[in-house]
Design an enzyme around this catalytic site. Sequence first.
Site, PDB file in Angstrom:
ATOM      1  N   LYS A   1       0.150   4.257  -0.321  1.00  0.00           N
ATOM      2  CA  LYS A   1      -0.488   5.447   0.262  1.00  0.00           C
ATOM      3  C   LYS A   1      -0.278   6.651  -0.672  1.00  0.00           C
ATOM      4  O   LYS A   1      -0.245   6.460  -1.886  1.00  0.00           O
ATOM      5  CB  LYS A   1       0.033   5.679   1.685  1.00  0.00           C
TER       6      LYS A   1
ATOM      7  N   HIS B   1      -9.344   1.326   5.333  1.00  0.00           N
ATOM      8  CA  HIS B   1      -8.043   1.526   5.981  1.00  0.00           C
ATOM      9  C   HIS B   1      -8.210   2.515   7.135  1.00  0.00           C
ATOM     10  O   HIS B   1      -9.010   3.444   7.050  1.00  0.00           O
ATOM     11  CB  HIS B   1      -7.031   2.055   4.959  1.00  0.00           C
TER      12      HIS B   1
ATOM     13  N   GLU C   1      -6.517   4.923   8.010  1.00  0.00           N
ATOM     14  CA  GLU C   1      -6.286   6.332   7.629  1.00  0.00           C
ATOM     15  C   GLU C   1      -7.532   6.922   6.961  1.00  0.00           C
ATOM     16  O   GLU C   1      -7.785   8.120   7.062  1.00  0.00           O
ATOM     17  CB  GLU C   1      -5.039   6.425   6.737  1.00  0.00           C
TER      18      GLU C   1
ATOM     19  N   GLU D   1      -4.920  -4.530  10.993  1.00  0.00           N
ATOM     20  CA  GLU D   1      -3.921  -3.474  11.125  1.00  0.00           C
ATOM     21  C   GLU D   1      -4.149  -2.737  12.440  1.00  0.00           C
ATOM     22  O   GLU D   1      -4.954  -1.796  12.496  1.00  0.00           O
ATOM     23  CB  GLU D   1      -4.031  -2.495   9.948  1.00  0.00           C
TER      24      GLU D   1
ATOM     25  N   SER E   1       3.928  -1.874  10.278  1.00  0.00           N
ATOM     26  CA  SER E   1       5.394  -1.898  10.415  1.00  0.00           C
ATOM     27  C   SER E   1       6.004  -3.247  10.053  1.00  0.00           C
ATOM     28  O   SER E   1       6.958  -3.692  10.692  1.00  0.00           O
ATOM     29  CB  SER E   1       5.801  -1.473  11.834  1.00  0.00           C
TER      30      SER E   1
ATOM     31  N   ASN F   1       0.866  -1.170   0.000  1.00  0.00           N
ATOM     32  CA  ASN F   1       0.000   0.000   0.000  1.00  0.00           C
ATOM     33  C   ASN F   1       0.909   1.229   0.000  1.00  0.00           C
ATOM     34  O   ASN F   1       1.498   1.559   1.016  1.00  0.00           O
ATOM     35  CB  ASN F   1      -0.893  -0.021   1.251  1.00  0.00           C
TER      36      ASN F   1
ATOM     37  N   GLY G   1       2.994   2.600  10.736  1.00  0.00           N
ATOM     38  CA  GLY G   1       3.950   3.682  10.529  1.00  0.00           C
ATOM     39  C   GLY G   1       4.703   4.089  11.782  1.00  0.00           C
ATOM     40  O   GLY G   1       5.362   5.129  11.809  1.00  0.00           O
TER      41      GLY G   1
HETATM   42  P1  13P Z   1       3.334   0.606   7.647  1.00  0.00           P
HETATM   43  O1  13P Z   1       3.834  -0.690   7.061  1.00  0.00           O
HETATM   44  O2  13P Z   1       4.039   1.814   7.119  1.00  0.00           O
HETATM   45  O3  13P Z   1       3.290   0.552   9.151  1.00  0.00           O
HETATM   46  O4  13P Z   1       1.821   0.792   7.156  1.00  0.00           O
HETATM   47  C1  13P Z   1       0.935  -0.261   7.330  1.00  0.00           C
HETATM   48  C2  13P Z   1      -0.291   0.048   6.579  1.00  0.00           C
HETATM   49  O5  13P Z   1      -1.033   0.943   6.925  1.00  0.00           O
HETATM   50  C3  13P Z   1      -0.566  -0.740   5.366  1.00  0.00           C
HETATM   51  O6  13P Z   1      -1.852  -0.482   4.893  1.00  0.00           O
END
Ligand code: 13P
Length: 251
Positions: free
Chosen positions: A12, A95, A97, A165, A209, A10, A171
Amino acid sequence: MGPQHYVIGNWKMNGLVAGACALARAVLAGAPGCATQLALCPPATSLGAVAAVLGRGPVMLGGQDCHPKATGAHTGDVSAEMLADVGCGLVVVGHSERRTNHGERDDLVRAKAEAAHRAGLVAVICVGETLAEREAGRTREILATQLRGSVPAGATATRTIIAYEPVWAIGTGKVATPAQAAEAHGWIRSELDGMTGAGGAFSILYGGSVKPENATDLFALPGVDGALVGGASLDATQFLGIAAAAPRRRA
Ligand code: 13P
């Protein structure tokens, strides 16, 4: 034969077209050695160009979000049909976010997953608790509520992937401990079983992560069928390093 194993990147809101194509080319070059199904989810602006790079090869293309409707007056949105048209095979919905930054609630996430199915896409439905919810001992309840609210009635394992997640691991460099991840995946699977009668068939991915250094331990956990990768998916070597930790494809 268990659920299909996936490693999904992903990206983003990162990358311009040239960089996206270079990254996709590098991942595609490493894909034949992978024992897992790879997928890349670039930003919408790079989907067409990345689709041309990936062609009909082994790496799937995915969207990061879709609108519930197929067409209409929805400025700035992209429909599941549009994603399918450009070559996507899957789309991420719900997601954290999107849930946090855009106030998306479970009923909207479910409508988006239904849209994905309508368009012939696999819906990757994300669920996960915040740190406050975990510390309050509410993780299982939160996951159950999100699953019951976000997974369409009649969802099948061939068209639906769940991504666990934990919001506090996204992140942050913090990864769920093996015990935490295995426990949460077990809860999700049993909830899916109650909902569909076929919980064992669903691919449940871990996200938060994931790096080459921790992927082997995560993939060894019972009930972890791959990863949804953010930051590390922006580097082909790291992404392929995660993929290399995957067990043999179990389709
Ligand atoms: P990270 O791998 O950067 O922690 O992000 C995970 C994520 O949100 C994947 O959709």
